[in-house]
Structures are given as C-alpha cells and as structure tokens.
Design a protein around this motif. Structure first.
Motif, short mmCIF file in Angstrom:
data_model
loop_
_atom_site.label_atom_id
_atom_site.label_comp_id
_atom_site.label_asym_id
_atom_site.label_seq_id
_atom_site.Cartn_x
_atom_site.Cartn_y
_atom_site.Cartn_z
N UNK A 13 -7.22 -1.59 -5.15
CA UNK A 13 -6.16 -1.00 -5.96
C UNK A 13 -5.08 -2.01 -6.33
N UNK A 14 -4.77 -2.92 -5.40
CA UNK A 14 -3.69 -3.90 -5.61
C UNK A 14 -4.26 -5.29 -5.35
N UNK A 15 -5.02 -5.84 -6.30
CA UNK A 15 -5.69 -7.13 -6.07
C UNK A 15 -4.74 -8.27 -5.73
N UNK A 16 -3.51 -8.21 -6.25
CA UNK A 16 -2.54 -9.29 -5.99
C UNK A 16 -1.90 -9.18 -4.61
N UNK A 17 -2.14 -8.05 -3.92
CA UNK A 17 -1.62 -7.89 -2.56
C UNK A 17 -0.14 -7.57 -2.50
N UNK A 18 0.47 -7.84 -1.35
CA UNK A 18 1.88 -7.55 -1.14
C UNK A 18 2.14 -7.10 0.28
N UNK A 19 3.32 -6.56 0.49
CA UNK A 19 3.73 -6.12 1.82
C UNK A 19 3.17 -4.74 2.16
N UNK A 20 2.74 -4.59 3.40
CA UNK A 20 2.27 -3.31 3.90
C UNK A 20 3.15 -2.85 5.05
N UNK A 21 3.33 -1.55 5.15
CA UNK A 21 3.98 -0.93 6.31
C UNK A 21 2.90 -0.25 7.13
N UNK A 22 2.85 -0.56 8.42
CA UNK A 22 1.86 0.06 9.30
C UNK A 22 2.53 1.15 10.14
N UNK A 23 1.95 2.35 10.09
CA UNK A 23 2.41 3.43 10.96
C UNK A 23 1.33 3.65 12.01
N UNK A 24 1.68 3.37 13.25
CA UNK A 24 0.73 3.51 14.35
C UNK A 24 0.80 4.91 14.96
N UNK A 71 1.55 -7.59 6.92
CA UNK A 71 2.21 -6.45 7.56
C UNK A 71 3.70 -6.77 7.67
N UNK A 72 4.51 -6.11 6.85
CA UNK A 72 5.95 -6.38 6.82
C UNK A 72 6.69 -5.67 7.94
N UNK A 73 6.13 -4.58 8.44
CA UNK A 73 6.77 -3.82 9.51
C UNK A 73 5.80 -2.85 10.14
N UNK A 74 6.07 -2.45 11.37
CA UNK A 74 5.20 -1.53 12.09
C UNK A 74 6.04 -0.58 12.92
N UNK A 75 5.72 0.71 12.85
CA UNK A 75 6.42 1.73 13.64
C UNK A 75 5.39 2.67 14.24
N UNK A 88 1.88 -0.79 0.03
CA UNK A 88 1.00 0.19 0.63
C UNK A 88 1.42 0.54 2.05
N UNK A 89 1.06 1.75 2.47
CA UNK A 89 1.34 2.20 3.84
C UNK A 89 0.00 2.53 4.50
N UNK A 90 -0.34 1.79 5.55
CA UNK A 90 -1.57 2.04 6.30
C UNK A 90 -1.22 2.90 7.51
N UNK A 91 -2.06 3.88 7.79
CA UNK A 91 -1.67 4.95 8.71
C UNK A 91 -2.79 5.28 9.68
N UNK A 92 -2.53 6.29 10.52
CA UNK A 92 -3.54 6.74 11.47
C UNK A 92 -3.81 8.24 11.39
N UNK A 93 -3.08 8.95 10.54
CA UNK A 93 -3.30 10.38 10.40
C UNK A 93 -2.12 11.18 10.91
N UNK A 94 -1.66 12.14 10.12
CA UNK A 94 -0.52 12.96 10.51
C UNK A 94 0.80 12.34 10.16
N UNK A 95 0.77 11.18 9.52
CA UNK A 95 2.00 10.44 9.24
C UNK A 95 2.25 10.22 7.75
N UNK A 96 1.27 10.48 6.90
CA UNK A 96 1.38 10.19 5.47
C UNK A 96 2.47 10.98 4.77
N UNK A 97 2.54 12.29 5.04
CA UNK A 97 3.54 13.12 4.38
C UNK A 97 4.94 12.73 4.84
#
Length: 340
Positions: free
Chosen positions: A153-164, A191-195, A220-229
């Motif tokens: 979706x974003x071939x040029x990339x960028x910062x991601x936020x990880x929600x653990x 990964x610009x930040x992780x919570x 983009x925000x990468x997640x584990x489920x239950x956190x997207x909304x």
C-alpha cells in the motif's frame, strides 16, 4: 446351519460398521474437563469464553463428557493461575485446557498435572512444558503479513506505530517479533513508537493518545487485535491524518472500517486468531481422553478479512463480539488427522 452363521456374521459386521461411523466419545462420558483462562478483559476473551460455553454445554448435554467448567483468573497473574491449576488437579478433573499467562511460568503446575495423570492442552497462550499439548496459530507470521500489506500500500514506506498486546504473554511476543521481522525485510519502514494496548480498545486509545504528541507523521499502525478502533479514535481526537490501521476482527473495528470505506474509500485489512480456537482445544482434550493419538503441537490458520470480504464478515459478527469460527468434534478430528 451355514445360513445361520452367515446371518450372524453379517449382523456382527453391520454392528461394527455402524459403531465405526459413530463419534468416538463413549469412553469420555464420565470425564471432566476444565478451562483455566488467564484473562477476560477484552472482547476477544469474552467471545472465546462464549464459544467454550456454547460448544461444551452441548457436549455435556449430549453426554460426550460429564463436565466442562471454565475458570478465569483475575488479571493475568502467573502465580494465581498456577494455584488455580493445582486446585483443579485436587478437584479431580481429567483434563485441563489452558490459555496461559506465561509460556514458561506455569510449567511447574502443568508438570504436576501431568504427573497426576491429568491431560493438559494449551491454546492461544501456550505452555512449553513437554508433557502438554499446544494449539496455536503462526503468530509471528500474523505480525509479518501486516508489514507486507503496508509495503504494498505504501511502497515508499514511512513511520509505523506498533500497538502491542498484554505484556509478558507468548502471543504478544510472537506477533511483535513478526512485525519487527517484517520491518527488517522492508527497510523503508521504521517503528517510530510502541505502546501496549492489552488487546482492548479503551486501553489502546489511551496509550496511543499519550504517545501521539511525540511522533511525527505516521503512515501505518500495526496491531495485535482489539486495538484498531481505539487507535482510530485517538488519531481523530488529536486531529491527525488517519493512517492505515490494521484491524483485529472485532465488531467495533469492522464497523468503523465499513463507515470509513463508505465515506471516503478507506482501505485496510484485518487479522486475528478466531476465539473459537478454545472449542478446538476442548475437542482435542476429549479425543486424547478417548485414547486417540494427537500430535503435541497443532497449528491452525489465523482468520483474515480483506477489503472485499468486509461486508460479509461484518454481517456474521455479533455486535460487541469478534469474527469467529467454532469447531465441531468432526472438524477437530480433521485438524488432528491433517497434522498426523
């Protein structure tokens, strides 16, 4: 006399064929199975418990097993769950199905159960004690495919936020490991930040709101489920551009996605393990008690929802629940046969 023998032989053969076609649960009618669950504080866990009650309730009513009771500890405490398992051993349960607070922390209690002749089947949050059985998805791959999707979706990339997820739990570590592997293989992302969102939208929303002021543009925000909304609400409240948020099959996530899709063509994907995996664990325990040979490690596919299947999946997902698949005894036998 010969005719009588042939008739008797035919009757015996017919009896054998008929019993071979019947579900093999006659030897477990007096067996008692317990569920030891480490946490129930989000919609996935509630759906998991509901699936357990639905499927095992029918199994008890049908006489497949004598009992299938569920027990949940207060808040993902290893010591409390270990004590719970020891108590279930004393209560005489024949099998214990475990969603574990720790892969290693419960091994002592699990070994005690095995030594007492109790069958132990772990799922989702699995244990590493060799005497136990394990049912899991490839959580590492579940994390990795999120980054692979974003790379398309974003071939040029960028910062991601990880929600653990829930800290210290096997599932959290594995999904995060897969996400970081995906980033390592797609170096245009970082990964610009992780919570930690604890797999709960309210916890995730608060955590994301707390870290957003320190982050620059998030693609983009990468997640584990239950956190997207919860993440979406935090970005909206902060007046930030909405990134591509990977969803986790929860009803609130799918509903929000559908609203955004209809309003502005928002695109994403959703992935999680089906809560009904608890019912597979139940049937695996029942089959082991019935003397069937079952591999110690079983892997089941995760449940993924695409832009094209969103509406269909939302229709079959209960409000407040999670997209789900529950297992019958026959389906569980198929999983075991496939693994053999």
């Amino acid at each position: 006399m010969k005719l009588t023998n042939v008739t008797a032989a035919g009757a015996a053969l017919a009896f054998l064929l008929s019993t071979a076609a019947m579900p093999a649960f006659a030897e477990t009618t007096d067996k008692r199975i317990a569920l030891s669950n480490n946490y129930a504080g989000n919609s996935w866990r509630q759906a998991m418990l509901t699936s357990w009650e639905t499927v095992t309730g029918k199994a008890v009513a049908d006489g497949v097993v004598a009992a299938a009771d569920a027990f949940t500890t207060a808040e993902n405490q290893v010591t409390e769950q270990a004590a719970q398992i020891q108590n279930l051993i004393l209560q005489g349960y024949d099998a214990i199905v475990i969603n574990a607070a720790s892969p290693e922390g419960l091994n002592g209690a699990v070994k005690e159960a095995c030594d007492a002749g109790v069958v132990v089947v772990s799922f989702d949050g699995i244990v590493t004690e060799p005497c136990a059985w394990r049912i899991a998805v490839d959580f590492k791959q579940m994390g990795k495919i999120q980054v692979e999707y974003l790379a398309e979706r974003v071939p040029d990339g960028g910062n991601l936020l990880e929600i653990r997820g829930l800290a210290g739990v096997f599932v959290d570590d594995e999904i995060s490991s897969g996400i970081h592997q995906g980033v390592a293989e797609n170096s245009q992302f970082s990964i610009a930040g992780s919570v930690h969102g604890d797999w709960a939208q309210d916890v995730a929303q608060k955590a994301v709101a707390g870290i957003l002021p320190s982050l620059s543009d998030i693609k983009g925000v990468v997640t584990q489920g239950g956190d997207g909304y919860g993440a979406a609400q935090a970005f909206k409240a902060a007046g930030r551009d909405m990134p591509i948020i990977i969803m986790g099959n929860r009803y609130d996530e799918l509903s929000w996605w559908k609203e955004q899709k209809d309003a502005n063509g928002y695109q994403t994907m959703s992935v999680s393990i089906a809560p009904g995996v608890s019912t597979l664990a139940f049937w695996v325990a029942q089959q082991i008690l019935d003397g069937k040979e079952v591999p110690k490690d079983l892997t089941v596919p995760f449940l993924s929802i695409s832009q094209e299947t969103l509406e269909e999946s939302l229709k079959t997902t209960q409000e407040g629940g999670v997209a789900n698949v529950e297992y019958s005894q026959e389906e569980a036998q198929d999983v075991v046969s496939g693994a053999m």
